[in-house]
Design a protein around this motif. Structure first.
Motif, PDB file in Angstrom:
ATOM      1  N   PHE A  36     -29.187  13.521 -45.529  1.00 55.46           N
ATOM      2  CA  PHE A  36     -28.085  14.297 -45.617  1.00 55.46           C
ATOM      3  C   PHE A  36     -28.336  15.737 -46.255  1.00 55.46           C
ATOM      4  O   PHE A  36     -27.624  16.424 -45.815  1.00 55.46           O
ATOM      5  CB  PHE A  36     -26.878  13.658 -46.504  1.00 55.46           C
ATOM      6  CG  PHE A  36     -26.523  12.313 -45.872  1.00 55.46           C
ATOM      7  CD1 PHE A  36     -25.913  12.356 -44.583  1.00 55.46           C
ATOM      8  CD2 PHE A  36     -26.341  10.974 -46.542  1.00 55.46           C
ATOM      9  CE1 PHE A  36     -25.485  11.112 -43.794  1.00 55.46           C
ATOM     10  CE2 PHE A  36     -25.991  10.001 -45.887  1.00 55.46           C
ATOM     11  CZ  PHE A  36     -25.540  10.118 -44.738  1.00 55.46           C
ATOM     12  N   ILE A  37     -29.321  15.870 -47.355  1.00 54.09           N
ATOM     13  CA  ILE A  37     -29.735  17.047 -47.609  1.00 54.09           C
ATOM     14  C   ILE A  37     -30.285  18.017 -46.380  1.00 54.09           C
ATOM     15  O   ILE A  37     -29.850  19.224 -46.366  1.00 54.09           O
ATOM     16  CB  ILE A  37     -30.621  17.080 -48.803  1.00 54.09           C
ATOM     17  CG1 ILE A  37     -30.138  16.503 -49.914  1.00 54.09           C
ATOM     18  CG2 ILE A  37     -31.395  18.309 -49.098  1.00 54.09           C
ATOM     19  CD1 ILE A  37     -31.183  15.959 -51.107  1.00 54.09           C
ATOM     20  N   ASN A  38     -30.986  17.260 -45.577  1.00 58.08           N
ATOM     21  CA  ASN A  38     -31.775  18.275 -44.493  1.00 58.08           C
ATOM     22  C   ASN A  38     -30.289  18.287 -43.546  1.00 58.08           C
ATOM     23  O   ASN A  38     -30.517  17.407 -42.493  1.00 58.08           O
ATOM     24  CB  ASN A  38     -32.915  17.560 -43.830  1.00 58.08           C
ATOM     25  CG  ASN A  38     -34.156  17.772 -45.005  1.00 58.08           C
ATOM     26  OD1 ASN A  38     -34.564  18.863 -44.991  1.00 58.08           O
ATOM     27  ND2 ASN A  38     -34.630  16.752 -45.522  1.00 58.08           N
ATOM     28  N   THR A  39     -29.686  19.099 -43.396  1.00 54.20           N
ATOM     29  CA  THR A  39     -28.550  19.189 -42.783  1.00 54.20           C
ATOM     30  C   THR A  39     -28.787  19.333 -41.291  1.00 54.20           C
ATOM     31  O   THR A  39     -27.903  19.031 -40.241  1.00 54.20           O
ATOM     32  CB  THR A  39     -27.578  20.251 -43.001  1.00 54.20           C
ATOM     33  OG1 THR A  39     -28.039  21.424 -43.344  1.00 54.20           O
ATOM     34  CG2 THR A  39     -26.949  19.735 -44.622  1.00 54.20           C
ATOM     35  N   ASP A  40     -29.876  19.886 -41.151  1.00 54.15           N
ATOM     36  CA  ASP A  40     -30.382  20.114 -39.518  1.00 54.15           C
ATOM     37  C   ASP A  40     -30.431  18.742 -38.731  1.00 54.15           C
ATOM     38  O   ASP A  40     -30.191  18.977 -37.502  1.00 54.15           O
ATOM     39  CB  ASP A  40     -31.655  20.880 -39.411  1.00 54.15           C
ATOM     40  CG  ASP A  40     -31.930  21.756 -38.264  1.00 54.15           C
ATOM     41  OD1 ASP A  40     -31.142  22.324 -37.850  1.00 54.15           O
ATOM     42  OD2 ASP A  40     -32.978  21.473 -37.860  1.00 54.15           O
ATOM     43  N   LEU A  41     -30.576  17.897 -39.574  1.00 57.16           N
ATOM     44  CA  LEU A  41     -30.499  16.487 -38.620  1.00 57.16           C
ATOM     45  C   LEU A  41     -29.113  16.069 -38.306  1.00 57.16           C
ATOM     46  O   LEU A  41     -29.174  15.194 -37.240  1.00 57.16           O
ATOM     47  CB  LEU A  41     -30.929  15.604 -39.491  1.00 57.16           C
ATOM     48  CG  LEU A  41     -32.731  15.565 -40.349  1.00 57.16           C
ATOM     49  CD1 LEU A  41     -32.956  14.675 -41.209  1.00 57.16           C
ATOM     50  CD2 LEU A  41     -33.712  15.736 -38.866  1.00 57.16           C
TER      51      LEU A  41
END
Length: 551
Positions: free
Chosen positions: A223-228
């Motif tokens: 979730f921190i890596n919103t690009d996913l």
């Protein structure tokens, strides 16, 4: 599903000791019930081959029943272990949340491993129960029963199989179980919820121990890596083993309210049909598979308009091929760097970086991306001292995903963990922009097509052949697989054997993905003063001129 009356355990009402009050506990029946209330009739699980579909409401009740089977029928207690030797669609039922709703420890295995390897793993962890694909029962039964294991087969057994002592059929157990929430409260830091096998410098798999917090860190990193882009609209197709890397995408998909879709075997036509028919948004593939997919899409296009995110890992993307992939599929690619010892996205290379339109982006394409915010990645010298940016040393990692150590292997735990950090064994550096580059490997692990293979294990299998005196196994560059397993073999004096026969011999002992893809005979191998084969010298001649010394 038929229900039976069942009693819930009464919640504790006595005063807790101060140390117990300070521990973090979770009741995953309650957590899943809240997810079921939130997402209700939205699909949670889709199993393509077995044509099964479960909504969040159904998945909650089903996982309650599976937990009850483990606790009540099979009587798995805290500290006891049960093993899964299963395909993806059956694994999807035995994953979180099912295993987090009971006190036992689940042991993940790779279905592709040879029977002898599974036997070695069983001898180490001593599971009371083994969940097994029914088609394997005839070949596994004696080995499992000799070790005192009860067996649960996932599809209906034959009458003869069902009559065997210690054999249970999964679905009758589930149908008879209780689907009410229970009062299992697990310590998120101390409870070992999972064991999973990795490799070691000896070539034999070490057994990693995971807490619940380790897997919640995996969720948070996604979730921190919103690009996913994980959300309730996510429809993530799993084709690599759920017991391994793609498990890291399963958990955030559940928490986001998305749909986990499973295929049991890597068949590209099945993958393409499923993406088109199920309107898949996300999937995880290794570069070799992406290259094959590119050729298929060029010759016979499918409707992939639903795809928003293709995650790859285990090997870097070829910049030349990347341009072709982006032109064909769009800018939907992202790279993730993770490890068995840290089951989360340690670094990511986001979609914007996957556009080889300048010298800077081309340089970044050879990196593993930037660390996930909150993850401590540093480069250390041989004494563990941090090195400045640009200098090469061992990659060390600190984060909440770092495992609790290796089961029944304190020596390896002491050797590979220091001051709360995992010593990855990879050599790399961090550039001025914060990108992590992996340039070589301290450990002799070969990553071929997304699978970890250890050189010593393959060498031992080769050396078991009566014609072989010694062997060196290395990973050599391969345009599709990142690395291919290659062997140099010295035969015993007067012996003859073909390369094909030795490769077949290794395949029979270890399984197909660990067998050499190429093999040459040599008169001698480079050795140290004490006679140890210098594998790195063998390897170097195949990597001369390569920008990156790792697949």
């Amino acid at each position: 599903m038929a229900q039976r009356e069942c009693a819930l355990a009464k919640p504790r009402c006595d005063l807790l000791e101060p140390s117990e009050q300070s521990t973090m506990k979770m009741n995953f029946c309650r957590i899943m019930r809240l997810l079921a209330l939130r997402y209700g009739d939205h699909e949670a699980i889709v199993n393509i081959e077995r044509n099964r579909r479960y909504t969040y409401a159904q998945y909650h009740l089903l996982s309650n029943r599976i937990a009850d089977v483990l606790r009540t029928t099979l009587k798995v207690r805290a500290g006891e272990r049960f093993m899964l030797i299963l395909e993806n669609d059956n694994l999807s039922l035995m994953m979180f949340p099912s295993t987090f709703k009971q006190e036992g420890t689940v042991v993940m295995t790779n279905l592709r491993d040879a029977l002898d390897e599974h036997a070695r793993q069983i001898d180490l962890v001593k599971p009371r129960i083994v969940f097994l694909e029914t088609r394997l029962l005839d070949s596994y039964y004696e080995i499992l029963r000799h070790r005192g294991c009860e067996v649960v087969v996932m599809d209906p057994p034959t009458a003869e199989q069902a009559a065997l002592p210690g054999v249970h059929s999964f679905w009758p157990l589930v149908e008879a179980a209780c689907d009410l929430d229970n009062e299992v409260n697990l310590d998120t830091d101390e409870h070992i919820c999972m064991l999973r096998f990795t490799g070691g410098t000896t070539g034999k798999g070490k057994c990693a121990m995971y807490s619940i917090d380790n897997w919640m860190a995996c969720r948070d990193a996604a979730f921190i890596n919103t690009d996913l882009g994980f959300s309730s609209t996510t429809r993530l197709l799993h084709v690599s083993p759920l017991s391994h890397g793609t498990l890291m995408k399963f958990i955030p998909t559940v928490y986001a309210g998305g749909t986990n879709i499973t295929l049991n075997h890597l068949d590209m036509e099945s993958w393409r049909r499923t993406v088109e028919h199920e309107r898949v948004t996300h999937s995880f593939l290794v570069p070799t598979v992406l290259y094959r997919l590119l050729e298929l899409q060029r010759s016979d296009p499918k409707d992939f308009s639903s795809l928003t995110t293709l995650i790859y890992g285990a090997a870097p993307m070829s910049p030349d091929k990347l341009g072709e992939l982006v032109a064909c599929f769009g800018q939907i690619f992202t790279q993730g760097y993770a490890a068995t010892e840290s089951p989360m996205l340690i670094t990511t290379l986001n979609k914007a970086a996957h556009q080889p339109d300048s010298a800077t982006t081309l340089q970044h394409l050879s990196s593993a991306g930037r660390p996930t915010p909150g993850v401590e990645v540093f480069i250390a010298d041989a004494q563990g001292n941090p090195l400045p940016n640009g200098e090469t040393g061992e990659i060390r990692i600190r984060c909440k995903a770092i495992i609790k150590g290796y089961y029944e292997n304190p020596e390896a735990t002491v050797a590979e963990f220091e001051d709360g950090a995992w010593k990855s064994g990879d050599l790399g550096y961090i550039d001025a922009d914060g990108y992590l580059y992996i340039v070589d490997r301290l450990k002799d692990m070969i990553i071929s097509g997304g699978f970890n293979v250890y050189a010593v294990e393959v060498e031992a299998a080769l050396a078991a052949h009566p014609s072989v005196m010694m062997a060196a196994v290395v990973g050599i560059p391969h345009a599709e697989w990142g690395e291919a397993i290659h062997a140099e073999v010295v035969l015993r004096k007067g012996e003859t054997v073909s390369a094909e026969a030795l490769i077949a011999h290794t395949r029979a002992r270890l399984g197909g993905y660990k067998a050499p893809k190429s093999l040459v005979f040599v008169d001698e191998l480079p050795t140290s003063a004490v006679g140890k084969v210098l594998r790195r010298q063998v390897r170097e001649k195949y990597w001369q001129g390569a920008l990156r010394k790792i697949g």
